[in-house]
Scaffold this motif. Structure first.
Motif, PDB file in Angstrom:
ATOM      1  N   THR A  13       0.840  -1.194   0.000  1.00 60.61           N
ATOM      2  CA  THR A  13       0.000   0.000   0.000  1.00 60.61           C
ATOM      3  C   THR A  13       0.875   1.243   0.000  1.00 60.61           C
ATOM      4  O   THR A  13       1.997   1.226   0.506  1.00 60.61           O
ATOM      5  N   ASN A  14       0.344   2.300  -0.563  1.00 61.12           N
ATOM      6  CA  ASN A  14       1.024   3.597  -0.580  1.00 61.12           C
ATOM      7  C   ASN A  14       2.463   3.505  -1.049  1.00 61.12           C
ATOM      8  O   ASN A  14       3.381   3.987  -0.398  1.00 61.12           O
ATOM      9  N   ASN A  39      -2.817  -0.569 -10.506  1.00 59.87           N
ATOM     10  CA  ASN A  39      -2.709  -0.755  -9.056  1.00 59.87           C
ATOM     11  C   ASN A  39      -2.982   0.583  -8.369  1.00 59.87           C
ATOM     12  O   ASN A  39      -2.178   1.504  -8.437  1.00 59.87           O
ATOM     13  N   LYS A  40      -4.116   0.680  -7.685  1.00 60.05           N
ATOM     14  CA  LYS A  40      -4.535   1.939  -7.047  1.00 60.05           C
ATOM     15  C   LYS A  40      -3.675   2.319  -5.841  1.00 60.05           C
ATOM     16  O   LYS A  40      -3.735   3.446  -5.368  1.00 60.05           O
ATOM     17  N   ASP A  41      -2.872   1.379  -5.331  1.00 58.32           N
ATOM     18  CA  ASP A  41      -2.006   1.658  -4.187  1.00 58.32           C
ATOM     19  C   ASP A  41      -0.600   2.071  -4.600  1.00 58.32           C
ATOM     20  O   ASP A  41       0.266   2.258  -3.754  1.00 58.32           O
TER      21      ASP A  41
END
Length: 100
Positions: A13-14, A39-41
């Motif tokens: 994430t992030n 990938n939204k993260d």
């Protein structure tokens, strides 16, 4: 063939990926960034002198700078990488300071 970074980032994430390119049109970098877009993260940033390049268009954040390109016979790139090194080191220092 490039390193399979997209599969390595599936359960993270992030994450920030920073792409570096003078031309902004390196096929291998474009391929990797394209695979990361879904990938939204993952956030993509690039450091390039070409604001209208393919990697800039694929990026969430773009850092540009001015430099005269120095190429010999199209394929031999003698353009200085010092601006990119400076920006990378400065960003690293800022992230370190903010994390403490």
């Amino acid at each position: 063939m490039t390193y399979p970074i997209a599969s390595k980032l599936q359960n993270t994430t992030n994450t920030l990926v920073i792409a570096l390119s003078i031309s902004g049109e390196t096929n291998e970098i474009i391929e990797v960034l394209t695979s990361l877009r879904s990938n939204k993260d993952v956030y993509i940033s690039c450091i390039t002198p070409k604001l209208n390049s393919s990697i800039a268009e694929l990026s969430d954040f773009v850092l540009t700078y001015r430099i005269n390109e120095h190429r010999i016979n199209t394929h031999y790139d003698l353009t200085s990488q010092l601006p990119t090194v400076y920006l990378t080191e400065r960003l690293t220092d800022l992230v370190y300071q903010l994390s403490n």
